[in-house]
Design a protein around this motif. Structure first.
Motif, short mmCIF file in Angstrom:
data_model
loop_
_atom_site.label_atom_id
_atom_site.label_comp_id
_atom_site.label_asym_id
_atom_site.label_seq_id
_atom_site.Cartn_x
_atom_site.Cartn_y
_atom_site.Cartn_z
N LYS A 157 2.39 -7.12 -5.85
CA LYS A 157 2.98 -7.07 -7.19
C LYS A 157 2.31 -6.00 -8.04
CE LYS A 157 4.67 -11.74 -7.91
NZ LYS A 157 4.26 -13.03 -8.47
N LEU A 158 0.98 -5.90 -7.90
CA LEU A 158 0.24 -4.95 -8.74
C LEU A 158 0.42 -3.51 -8.29
CD1 LEU A 158 -3.13 -6.85 -9.20
CD2 LEU A 158 -1.49 -6.33 -10.98
N ALA A 159 0.51 -3.31 -6.96
CA ALA A 159 0.49 -1.93 -6.46
C ALA A 159 1.79 -1.51 -5.78
CB ALA A 159 -0.69 -1.77 -5.50
N HIS A 160 2.83 -2.36 -5.86
CA HIS A 160 4.15 -2.06 -5.26
C HIS A 160 4.01 -1.59 -3.81
CE1 HIS A 160 5.80 -2.48 -9.25
NE2 HIS A 160 4.85 -1.66 -9.68
N ILE A 161 3.27 -2.34 -3.02
CA ILE A 161 2.98 -1.91 -1.65
C ILE A 161 4.26 -1.94 -0.80
CG2 ILE A 161 1.61 -2.39 0.44
CD1 ILE A 161 -0.46 -3.69 -1.39
N GLU A 162 5.01 -3.02 -0.92
CA GLU A 162 6.16 -3.23 -0.03
C GLU A 162 7.17 -2.08 -0.13
OE1 GLU A 162 8.07 -6.96 -0.78
OE2 GLU A 162 9.69 -6.48 0.61
N LYS A 163 7.46 -1.70 -1.36
CA LYS A 163 8.47 -0.67 -1.59
C LYS A 163 8.08 0.66 -0.92
CE LYS A 163 9.48 1.56 -5.62
NZ LYS A 163 9.51 1.59 -7.08
N ILE A 164 6.82 1.05 -1.11
CA ILE A 164 6.38 2.34 -0.57
C ILE A 164 6.22 2.26 0.94
CG2 ILE A 164 4.58 4.10 -0.69
CD1 ILE A 164 4.12 3.01 -3.60
N ALA A 165 5.67 1.14 1.42
CA ALA A 165 5.47 0.98 2.87
C ALA A 165 6.82 1.02 3.60
CB ALA A 165 4.75 -0.33 3.16
N ARG A 166 7.84 0.41 2.97
CA ARG A 166 9.17 0.38 3.58
C ARG A 166 9.73 1.80 3.72
NH1 ARG A 166 11.87 -3.94 0.56
NH2 ARG A 166 12.08 -2.34 -1.01
#
Lengths: 200, 89
Positions: free
Chosen positions: A17-26
């Protein structure tokens, strides 16, 4: 044990949630899997035209996959780290506080590692999947059949990536799959045209 | 001696975490009964929030630690209610 795992997952979700990991990793996952599949497809087509033996395809393909993996990890780690550090510096300036050892900094560090791993593993995994017939079916099938099977898997993988993207953007998944396949066809077609004149 | 029952903080926070997540984290502090967060102003990278915390004998240090941990800072403590019973809204 289970509660520890749940705690880790909760922490990961917090970091996400804090670092938007999922979006960028995807994004990295799709881009680099696509790169991996197309690179191996290129190796397959080139080797098929040149009539290369299976061992050569496997060693070239895996070495290329490893190179893409290392390049992915290194590249993403350094770029992502630089970007995240800049973001933290900007945020420190805006909030007039030091963010060292805060949840924000920990989330940024986790993001860098996770994204670098996804960036590296995606092309390597894609390469291995496409080369699977060469790795396991060599004793059972003729070389030509293995080549075609591998190329078929490459196109299926491209289609699946399109489906994944189509699913994400809620667009027509078949259309997105076919657009991806078109990239594969363009790559194979250009190889045939250019190599056909050089090799022949 | 009375205990702290209500506290209003003026906080400068980044957009992430959202006030939904931040309120849940603060509500997890022992002694906190209610958390009310209102966004007062929004800037490009930060926003100012008025955080009202209600409860019995909660630790300000723990609340401040959570706020700092999420990249926010307490600009000022604007109101504190201390006593044996809550009589002021």
């Amino acid at each position: 044990m289970l509660s520890k795992l749940r705690e880790k997952l909760r922490l990961l979700s917090d970091y996400n949630k804090l670092a938007h990991i999922e979006k960028i990793a995807r994004r990295y996952f799709v881009m680099n899997s696509f790169d991996g599949v197309l690179a191996i497809l290129g190796i397959l087509v080139g080797s098929l035209i040149a009539g290369a033996p299976a061992a050569l395809v496997v060693s070239t393909g895996i070495a290329a996959g490893i190179a893409m993996g290392v390049s992915g990890i290194w590249g993403a780690y350094l770029t992502e780290r630089a970007e995240r550090q800049k973001e933290i510096r900007d945020l420190e300036r805006a909030t007039l506080t030091k963010l060292k050892a805060t949840q924000i900094e920990r989330a940024a560090k986790a993001a860098v590692v996770i994204i670098a791993l996804v960036d590296g593993i995606a092309p390597l995994a894609a390469a291995l999947i496409v080369l699977m017939p060469f790795l396991i079916l060599r004793p059972f099938l003729a070389l030509q059949q293995i080549y075609y099977l591998s190329i078929g898997i490459a196109f299926a993988a491209l289609f699946m990536l399109g489906v994944f993207l189509g699913n994400l953007s809620r667009e027509n998944i078949i259309k997105m799959g076919l657009i991806m396949i078109l990239a594969g066809l363009a790559s194979v077609g250009l190889s045939y045209i250019l190599l056909g004149t050089v090799v022949a | 001696m009375g205990t702290v029952r209500l506290m209003v903080l003026d906080v400068l926070k980044p957009h992430e975490p959202s006030i939904l997540d931040l309120s849940k984290k603060i509500a997890g502090v022992p002694g906190v009964a209610n958390v009310d967060i209102t966004i007062m102003s929004v800037d490009r990278k930060v926003e100012t929030a008025k955080i009202t915390i209600e409860g019995t004998d909660f630790s300000y240090d723990k609340i401040q630690k959570i706020i700092n941990d999420y990249g926010a800072t307490v600009k000022s403590i604007d109101r504190v209610v201390t006593g044996k019973r809550t009589v002021i809204g």
